[in-house]
Design an enzyme around this catalytic site. Sequence first.
Site, PDB file in Angstrom:
ATOM      1  N   HIS A   2      26.022  27.449  47.104  1.00  0.00           N
ATOM      2  CA  HIS A   2      26.251  26.104  46.580  1.00  0.00           C
ATOM      3  C   HIS A   2      25.567  25.112  47.503  1.00  0.00           C
ATOM      4  O   HIS A   2      24.865  25.478  48.432  1.00  0.00           O
ATOM      5  CB  HIS A   2      27.754  25.796  46.600  1.00  0.00           C
ATOM      6  CG  HIS A   2      28.577  26.666  45.741  1.00  0.00           C
ATOM      7  ND1 HIS A   2      28.603  26.550  44.378  1.00  0.00           N
ATOM      8  CD2 HIS A   2      29.447  27.659  46.054  1.00  0.00           C
ATOM      9  CE1 HIS A   2      29.470  27.430  43.890  1.00  0.00           C
ATOM     10  NE2 HIS A   2      29.985  28.130  44.890  1.00  0.00           N
TER      11      HIS A   2
ATOM     12  N   ARG B 296      39.072  34.656  51.010  1.00  0.00           N
ATOM     13  CA  ARG B 296      37.835  34.094  50.449  1.00  0.00           C
ATOM     14  C   ARG B 296      36.722  34.104  51.493  1.00  0.00           C
ATOM     15  O   ARG B 296      36.982  34.082  52.697  1.00  0.00           O
ATOM     16  CB  ARG B 296      38.072  32.653  49.985  1.00  0.00           C
ATOM     17  CG  ARG B 296      39.089  32.528  48.883  1.00  0.00           C
ATOM     18  CD  ARG B 296      39.151  31.103  48.363  1.00  0.00           C
ATOM     19  NE  ARG B 296      37.985  30.741  47.592  1.00  0.00           N
ATOM     20  CZ  ARG B 296      37.820  30.996  46.300  1.00  0.00           C
ATOM     21  NH1 ARG B 296      38.769  31.618  45.635  1.00  0.00           N
ATOM     22  NH2 ARG B 296      36.726  30.636  45.659  1.00  0.00           N
TER      23      ARG B 296
ATOM     24  N   CYS C 236      27.071  31.526  41.968  1.00  0.00           N
ATOM     25  CA  CYS C 236      28.453  31.954  42.201  1.00  0.00           C
ATOM     26  C   CYS C 236      29.168  32.438  40.932  1.00  0.00           C
ATOM     27  O   CYS C 236      28.924  33.544  40.491  1.00  0.00           O
ATOM     28  CB  CYS C 236      29.226  30.842  42.892  1.00  0.00           C
ATOM     29  SG  CYS C 236      30.644  31.469  43.808  1.00  0.00           S
TER      30      CYS C 236
HETATM   31  N1  GLN Z   1      35.913  32.140  40.933  1.00  0.00           N
HETATM   32  C1  GLN Z   1      34.896  32.897  41.588  1.00  0.00           C
HETATM   33  C2  GLN Z   1      35.315  33.440  42.920  1.00  0.00           C
HETATM   34  O1  GLN Z   1      36.237  32.928  43.507  1.00  0.00           O
HETATM   35  C3  GLN Z   1      33.643  32.048  41.743  1.00  0.00           C
HETATM   36  C4  GLN Z   1      33.813  30.967  42.782  1.00  0.00           C
HETATM   37  C5  GLN Z   1      32.699  29.970  42.790  1.00  0.00           C
HETATM   38  O2  GLN Z   1      31.973  29.833  41.824  1.00  0.00           O
HETATM   39  N2  GLN Z   1      32.572  29.238  43.870  1.00  0.00           N
HETATM   40  O3  GLN Z   1      34.729  34.370  43.409  1.00  0.00           O
END
Ligand code: GLN
Length: 299
Positions: free
Chosen positions: A241, A179, A145
């Site tokens: 993740h 998101r 990520c």
């Molecule tokens: N901050 C980054 C995003 O929101 C990575 C997020 C994450 O590592 N889960 O895309």
Amino acid sequence: MSGNGIGDDKGNAEDTAEDMAGDAHDAEHDGARMIDVPLDDPTGAGPATGHRKGRIRIVHLYPREMSIYGDRGNTRALAMRARRHGYDAEVHEHHPGGTLPEGIHLVVGGGGQDSGQDRVREDLERIGPMLTALADDGTPMLMICGMYQLFGHDFRTTSGRVIPGLGILDVTTKGNDVRMIGPVLLRTDLGDIVGYENHSGSTERGSGQAPLGILGYGKGNNGKDGTEGAVRDHVYGSYLHGPVLPANPAFIDRLLGVALDRVSGKGFEPAEIDDTLADQARRRQVDRLLTAAAKGREV
Ligand code: GLN
């Protein structure tokens, strides 16, 4: 078995934990071996089990700033599985301002908030040439990520800041207001991989950049092109993740295989490891996500 990327989806974490306990119970009755190496060190580092074949040195980049949604578990899974294969495992946690050790066999990095990515940017620029040289030399790396994004060219956040990356992977990322969150199923040359995503960033691959896999469920790189992650030589970038590795032992062995091949000079000599629990857990999640996909439902 909690925190392995298969029970973290929205809304029903408790049900899933119960179901997982049921799976673990069944597996015990099938004769599956439980943990057989002690977790004395939270990184998973420690001595080999059985006949020692060598010593692996794993570097975990920025465990404080860049390790969310269980990503530290990837380092632990790599170290503990290396020990089960008969190799002593050393884990070096690299913090901003620190010095990378000599003789690195494997590099791991995790996800983080945009602010965490900002906090490591300077140090990443400093050690970037060393990481690029290691990648060019065929060192296996797993970047999840936030660190996946920073192994690409850059990440433009939702607030318009551009955080430069290393360009080891030919990808660029742009933050979105909505998101991408939820469980993921990925078809890869390693078989099915399951995990969990939570990112604002939408990632586009360059024309020659191979993805890690094709989505069976989830949003992946950008929610549009049906791909997830990126692979170059032995460098793997992914949004998954969970942590992703414990439920996907074939992925661990892909990374370890390359690393351990270089450790002893004798080639990777794997031990036989019982993956019953991980396989049951993954299969269960694969079935669940394929059923949801077939019915056009969100889980
Ligand atoms: N901050 C980054 C995003 O929101 C990575 C997020 C994450 O590592 N889960 O895309």
